[in-house]
Motif scaffolding. Structure first.
Motif, PDB file in Angstrom:
ATOM      1  N   ALA A 107      11.307   6.454   1.033  1.00 12.62           N
ATOM      2  CA  ALA A 107      11.612   6.327  -0.397  1.00 12.62           C
ATOM      3  C   ALA A 107      10.443   6.774  -1.274  1.00 12.62           C
ATOM      4  O   ALA A 107      10.638   7.220  -2.403  1.00 12.62           O
ATOM      5  CB  ALA A 107      11.988   4.886  -0.728  1.00 12.62           C
ATOM      6  N   ASN A 108       9.222   6.686  -0.716  1.00 16.43           N
ATOM      7  CA  ASN A 108       8.024   7.079  -1.462  1.00 16.43           C
ATOM      8  C   ASN A 108       7.511   8.457  -1.059  1.00 16.43           C
ATOM      9  O   ASN A 108       6.370   8.814  -1.347  1.00 16.43           O
ATOM     10  CB  ASN A 108       6.933   6.014  -1.292  1.00 16.43           C
ATOM     11  CG  ASN A 108       7.227   4.779  -2.112  1.00 16.43           C
ATOM     12  OD1 ASN A 108       6.908   4.720  -3.283  1.00 16.43           O
ATOM     13  ND2 ASN A 108       7.880   3.804  -1.500  1.00 16.43           N
ATOM     14  N   ASP A 109       8.345   9.238  -0.358  1.00 17.64           N
ATOM     15  CA  ASP A 109       8.027  10.609   0.062  1.00 17.64           C
ATOM     16  C   ASP A 109       6.759  10.720   0.897  1.00 17.64           C
ATOM     17  O   ASP A 109       6.020  11.699   0.785  1.00 17.64           O
ATOM     18  CB  ASP A 109       7.931  11.555  -1.147  1.00 17.64           C
ATOM     19  CG  ASP A 109       9.283  11.791  -1.788  1.00 17.64           C
ATOM     20  OD1 ASP A 109      10.282  11.830  -1.040  1.00 17.64           O
ATOM     21  OD2 ASP A 109       9.339  11.919  -3.029  1.00 17.64           O
ATOM     22  N   ASP A 155       0.828  -1.215   0.000  1.00 20.23           N
ATOM     23  CA  ASP A 155       0.000   0.000   0.000  1.00 20.23           C
ATOM     24  C   ASP A 155       0.858   1.258   0.000  1.00 20.23           C
ATOM     25  O   ASP A 155       0.466   2.280  -0.568  1.00 20.23           O
ATOM     26  CB  ASP A 155      -0.954   0.007   1.204  1.00 20.23           C
ATOM     27  CG  ASP A 155      -2.028  -1.050   1.090  1.00 20.23           C
ATOM     28  OD1 ASP A 155      -2.713  -1.086   0.058  1.00 20.23           O
ATOM     29  OD2 ASP A 155      -2.165  -1.854   2.031  1.00 20.23           O
ATOM     30  N   ILE A 156       2.023   1.197   0.621  1.00 18.39           N
ATOM     31  CA  ILE A 156       2.953   2.330   0.583  1.00 18.39           C
ATOM     32  C   ILE A 156       3.517   2.471  -0.827  1.00 18.39           C
ATOM     33  O   ILE A 156       3.475   3.550  -1.413  1.00 18.39           O
ATOM     34  CB  ILE A 156       4.112   2.148   1.597  1.00 18.39           C
ATOM     35  CG1 ILE A 156       3.587   2.222   3.031  1.00 18.39           C
ATOM     36  CG2 ILE A 156       5.191   3.208   1.373  1.00 18.39           C
ATOM     37  CD1 ILE A 156       4.622   1.887   4.094  1.00 18.39           C
ATOM     38  N   ALA A 157       4.007   1.380  -1.350  1.00 23.27           N
ATOM     39  CA  ALA A 157       4.644   1.399  -2.669  1.00 23.27           C
ATOM     40  C   ALA A 157       3.673   1.805  -3.779  1.00 23.27           C
ATOM     41  O   ALA A 157       4.074   2.428  -4.761  1.00 23.27           O
ATOM     42  CB  ALA A 157       5.242   0.032  -2.975  1.00 23.27           C
ATOM     43  N   GLU A 158       2.385   1.473  -3.618  1.00 21.04           N
ATOM     44  CA  GLU A 158       1.393   1.776  -4.655  1.00 21.04           C
ATOM     45  C   GLU A 158       0.575   3.025  -4.347  1.00 21.04           C
ATOM     46  O   GLU A 158      -0.508   3.211  -4.894  1.00 21.04           O
ATOM     47  CB  GLU A 158       0.512   0.555  -4.887  1.00 21.04           C
ATOM     48  CG  GLU A 158       1.319  -0.612  -5.465  1.00 21.04           C
ATOM     49  CD  GLU A 158       0.505  -1.856  -5.743  1.00 21.04           C
ATOM     50  OE1 GLU A 158      -0.718  -1.872  -5.444  1.00 21.04           O
ATOM     51  OE2 GLU A 158       1.094  -2.821  -6.264  1.00 21.04           O
ATOM     52  N   ASP A 159       1.082   3.881  -3.448  1.00 26.28           N
ATOM     53  CA  ASP A 159       0.500   5.198  -3.162  1.00 26.28           C
ATOM     54  C   ASP A 159      -0.934   5.149  -2.626  1.00 26.28           C
ATOM     55  O   ASP A 159      -1.732   6.035  -2.898  1.00 26.28           O
ATOM     56  CB  ASP A 159       0.575   6.076  -4.421  1.00 26.28           C
ATOM     57  CG  ASP A 159       0.452   7.554  -4.098  1.00 26.28           C
ATOM     58  OD1 ASP A 159       0.882   7.958  -3.000  1.00 26.28           O
ATOM     59  OD2 ASP A 159      -0.086   8.304  -4.939  1.00 26.28           O
ATOM     60  N   ARG A 160      -1.255   4.117  -1.858  1.00 30.62           N
ATOM     61  CA  ARG A 160      -2.583   4.043  -1.252  1.00 30.62           C
ATOM     62  C   ARG A 160      -2.594   4.593   0.171  1.00 30.62           C
ATOM     63  O   ARG A 160      -3.644   4.677   0.794  1.00 30.62           O
ATOM     64  CB  ARG A 160      -3.100   2.607  -1.282  1.00 30.62           C
ATOM     65  CG  ARG A 160      -3.502   2.157  -2.687  1.00 30.62           C
ATOM     66  CD  ARG A 160      -4.235   0.837  -2.670  1.00 30.62           C
ATOM     67  NE  ARG A 160      -3.383  -0.265  -2.334  1.00 30.62           N
ATOM     68  CZ  ARG A 160      -2.747  -1.043  -3.221  1.00 30.62           C
ATOM     69  NH1 ARG A 160      -2.869  -0.803  -4.509  1.00 30.62           N
ATOM     70  NH2 ARG A 160      -1.991  -2.039  -2.815  1.00 30.62           N
TER      71      ARG A 160
END
Length: 158
Positions: free
Chosen positions: A106-108, A73-78
């Protein structure tokens, strides 16, 4: 029956969720001097999605909590942020927490840390922060000394 004035009833009104943040579940979760911050976050429209750091982390106060978010969910901007409370310091748990912090960074994503979660998060950012709470967003951490500081910082998030 409980008689609530209209002003007092606003306190009990649930705010609509405007952002969803992951809550890193840790054994013996601790929010330091700010106490139970879930109400403050909810009042600012934050929905918390529990994230597991191991089987033992999903039991809080004798209640089993179902994880509703994952690293994916973090990596896919959820998720729009990560909440890192203090808690258990066993090495396996700490490795899982560090991994989630690194992925969020890493995903800001904005990271709000409490108790020993502040030092743990600061370490991953390569800085030193001594506080009961801090928000890590846009490069510089901001110390949160009071619940009103937390409320203002979360209200400014989009």
């Amino acid at each position: 029956t409980l008689d609530r004035s209209s002003a007092a009833s606003d306190v009990y009104k649930r705010q609509p969720t405007r952002l969803r943040m992951g809550l890193v579940m840790r054994r013996n979760m601790e929010f330091g001097a700010l106490g139970d911050v879930e109400g403050v976050l909810r009042a600012e429209g934050v929905g918390l999605a529990p994230m597991s750091t191991g089987e033992a982390s999903l039991v809080s106060g004798g209640v089993t909590v179902l994880a509703t978010a994952t690293a994916k969910d973090i990596a896919e901007d959820r998720l729009k942020g990560l909440v890192v409370p203090g808690g258990s310091t066993d090495e396996a748990s700490l490795a899982a927490v560090r991994s989630l912090i690194d992925l969020a960074r890493a995903n800001d994503l904005t990271i709000i840390a409490f108790a020993d979660g502040v030092a743990l998060t600061a370490e991953r950012f390569g800085v030193t922060v001594e506080a009961d709470a801090a928000i890590f967003s846009g490069g510089q951490p901001t110390v949160l000394n009071e619940r009103t500081d937390l409320s203002k910082a979360v209200a400014a998030l989009s």
